[in-house]
Design a protein around this motif. Structure first.
Motif, short mmCIF file in Angstrom:
data_model
loop_
_atom_site.label_atom_id
_atom_site.label_comp_id
_atom_site.label_asym_id
_atom_site.label_seq_id
_atom_site.Cartn_x
_atom_site.Cartn_y
_atom_site.Cartn_z
N LYS A 136 -9.65 6.77 -3.68
CA LYS A 136 -9.82 5.86 -5.02
C LYS A 136 -10.21 6.82 -6.15
O LYS A 136 -11.49 7.24 -6.45
CB LYS A 136 -10.93 4.73 -4.40
CG LYS A 136 -11.34 4.43 -3.15
CD LYS A 136 -11.90 3.26 -2.85
CE LYS A 136 -12.03 2.06 -1.38
NZ LYS A 136 -12.89 1.60 -1.28
N GLY A 137 -9.17 6.23 -7.34
CA GLY A 137 -9.94 7.61 -7.77
C GLY A 137 -9.74 9.04 -7.58
O GLY A 137 -9.06 9.68 -6.71
N ILE A 146 0.63 -1.11 -0.27
CA ILE A 146 -0.09 -0.20 -0.14
C ILE A 146 0.99 1.51 -0.36
O ILE A 146 2.07 0.70 0.18
CB ILE A 146 -1.02 -0.44 1.32
CG1 ILE A 146 -0.51 0.52 2.79
CG2 ILE A 146 -2.08 -1.09 1.45
CD1 ILE A 146 -0.94 0.37 3.62
N TYR A 147 0.52 2.53 0.42
CA TYR A 147 1.21 3.77 -0.31
C TYR A 147 0.49 4.84 0.01
O TYR A 147 -0.35 4.83 0.66
CB TYR A 147 1.11 4.52 -1.28
CG TYR A 147 2.18 3.38 -2.72
CD1 TYR A 147 3.33 3.59 -2.93
CD2 TYR A 147 1.43 1.65 -3.10
CE1 TYR A 147 4.20 3.01 -4.30
CE2 TYR A 147 1.69 0.69 -4.39
CZ TYR A 147 3.01 1.34 -4.33
OH TYR A 147 4.16 0.75 -5.32
N ALA A 207 -3.31 0.25 -3.14
CA ALA A 207 -4.28 1.04 -1.74
C ALA A 207 -3.40 1.76 -2.09
O ALA A 207 -2.77 1.97 -1.35
CB ALA A 207 -5.02 0.27 -0.97
N LYS A 208 -3.90 3.34 -2.02
CA LYS A 208 -3.57 4.27 -2.06
C LYS A 208 -4.31 5.63 -0.97
O LYS A 208 -5.53 5.53 -0.81
CB LYS A 208 -2.94 5.21 -2.96
CG LYS A 208 -2.23 4.82 -4.35
CD LYS A 208 -2.65 5.55 -5.82
CE LYS A 208 -1.67 4.84 -7.02
NZ LYS A 208 -0.84 4.19 -6.53
N ASP A 262 1.02 8.31 1.26
CA ASP A 262 1.85 9.63 0.75
C ASP A 262 3.09 9.32 -0.72
O ASP A 262 4.48 9.34 0.31
CB ASP A 262 2.52 10.57 2.06
CG ASP A 262 1.57 11.46 3.49
OD1 ASP A 262 0.43 11.20 2.65
OD2 ASP A 262 1.80 10.77 4.13
N ASP A 263 2.37 8.05 -1.09
CA ASP A 263 3.26 8.09 -2.09
C ASP A 263 4.35 6.95 -2.23
O ASP A 263 5.65 6.49 -1.99
CB ASP A 263 4.06 8.93 -2.83
CG ASP A 263 2.45 9.46 -3.75
OD1 ASP A 263 1.64 9.11 -3.85
OD2 ASP A 263 3.17 10.72 -4.10
N ILE A 264 5.28 6.60 -0.63
CA ILE A 264 5.63 6.19 -0.07
C ILE A 264 5.22 4.00 0.58
O ILE A 264 4.00 4.09 0.72
CB ILE A 264 6.04 6.68 1.94
CG1 ILE A 264 7.16 8.08 1.61
CG2 ILE A 264 7.19 5.49 2.07
CD1 ILE A 264 7.50 8.68 2.44
N LYS A 265 5.63 3.73 -0.58
CA LYS A 265 5.10 2.06 0.09
C LYS A 265 5.22 1.20 1.30
O LYS A 265 6.84 1.35 1.96
CB LYS A 265 6.03 1.31 -1.00
CG LYS A 265 5.44 0.09 -1.17
CD LYS A 265 5.94 -0.92 -2.18
CE LYS A 265 7.69 -1.26 -2.26
NZ LYS A 265 8.00 -2.11 -3.62
N ILE A 266 4.43 0.91 1.81
CA ILE A 266 4.27 0.09 2.87
C ILE A 266 4.04 -1.79 2.44
O ILE A 266 3.13 -1.21 2.01
CB ILE A 266 3.52 0.25 4.03
CG1 ILE A 266 4.32 2.20 3.95
CG2 ILE A 266 3.12 -0.32 4.76
CD1 ILE A 266 3.22 3.33 5.74
N GLU A 267 4.99 -2.23 2.48
CA GLU A 267 4.23 -4.19 2.95
C GLU A 267 3.13 -3.97 4.17
O GLU A 267 2.89 -3.98 5.29
CB GLU A 267 5.56 -4.55 3.51
CG GLU A 267 5.87 -4.49 2.11
CD GLU A 267 7.19 -5.59 1.49
OE1 GLU A 267 7.65 -5.97 3.10
OE2 GLU A 267 7.92 -5.57 0.69
N VAL A 268 2.24 -4.76 3.99
CA VAL A 268 1.27 -5.11 4.58
C VAL A 268 0.80 -6.79 4.64
O VAL A 268 1.43 -6.96 3.69
CB VAL A 268 0.18 -4.27 4.77
CG1 VAL A 268 -1.36 -4.95 6.00
CG2 VAL A 268 0.32 -3.21 4.54
N ASP A 269 0.37 -6.66 5.24
CA ASP A 269 0.69 -9.00 5.58
C ASP A 269 -1.03 -9.10 5.85
O ASP A 269 -0.92 -10.42 6.76
CB ASP A 269 1.77 -9.57 6.64
CG ASP A 269 1.76 -9.47 7.98
OD1 ASP A 269 1.23 -8.40 7.96
OD2 ASP A 269 2.98 -10.12 7.94
N GLU A 270 -1.65 -7.91 6.33
CA GLU A 270 -2.69 -8.29 6.45
C GLU A 270 -4.06 -7.92 5.65
O GLU A 270 -3.85 -7.09 4.74
CB GLU A 270 -3.55 -8.10 8.32
CG GLU A 270 -1.67 -8.61 9.39
CD GLU A 270 -2.46 -7.64 11.22
OE1 GLU A 270 -3.66 -7.13 11.13
OE2 GLU A 270 -1.91 -7.63 11.61
#
Length: 219
Positions: free
Chosen positions: A111-112, A75-76, A132-133, A78-86
């Motif tokens: 969402k758009g 997910i992102y 998702a952003k 503020d345009d920073i990628k974060i890994e989520v495992d839930e």
């Protein structure tokens, strides 16, 4: 309507028989191929559910379902990628993962062209989808929003008086001191989230706090 639980959250189905695809879609977990679905049966533990497999919600022993991503989702914020495992996270949990203090920021989902704000819905379980952003928004240090008889009002942080609350609900109140009102509140601070605000009294406000003002007759 048949009720069931997925990851502890309640959902409804028009029919008692439902397949794995529909269970995941109802929870907003799309594309469904990215999630593993498990059925919790008491004393039998968890059993995998295939996407096209039909489950009868009326079957004895069913306690609910658990969904989890097959792999880490990106997910992102503020345009920073974060890994989520839930599959689900609250807005405050997402902010914390992004290194933002929930006391100073609130979360919006993009969402758009649509923005979904969670400023007053911190306990909402957001369905985590790949790519998702989100954006973090700084809270106003001076003003917060309270709800009075269903209408939002921006007020200063700190205490608010009985007179101020009633005037927000009935602007002509100062011209009619003979009128009396009952004032109750919800979603207040943790030590006293609900209560009554009496004439002459004050209460400390917080963002999203809700007040109900009702005319009780003449004194």
């Amino acid at each position: 309507m048949e009720k069931y639980k997925l990851n502890g959250k309640k959902y409804q189905s028009e029919n008692s028989k439902i397949n794995g695809i529909k269970i995941l879609e109802n929870a907003g977990l799309i594309p469904v191929e990215e999630y593993e679905l498990l059925l919790k049966i008491n004393q039998k533990g968890f059993e995998p559910v295939q996407l096209d497999e039909v489950i009868d919600l009326k079957s004895p022993g069913i306690e609910g379902f658990v969904a989890k991503p097959y792999k880490v989702l990106d997910i992102y914020v503020d345009d920073i990628k974060i890994e989520v495992d839930e599959c689900f996270k609250t807005p405050d949990e997402i902010l914390t993962m992004a290194g933002k203090n929930p006391e100073k920021y609130f979360l919006k989902q993009l969402k758009g062209e649509i923005e979904i704000g969670y400023k007053n819905d911190r306990d909402h379980k957001v369905a985590i989808k790949n790519e998702a952003k989100f954006i973090s928004c700084e809270l106003d240090d001076k003003n917060i929003t309270i709800i009075v008889n269903g209408t939002p009002h921006e007020v200063q942080k700190g205490n608010i008086s009985y007179t101020a609350v009633v005037t927000l609900a009935f602007p002509d109140f100062p011209q009619h001191p003979e009128r009396t009102y009952s004032v109750t509140y919800k979603r207040g601070h943790g030590n006293k989230p609900e209560g009554i605000l009496s004439p002459g009294g004050v209460v400390k406000v917080k963002d999203g706090m809700s007040f109900k003002v009702k005319h009780t007759g003449q004194s």
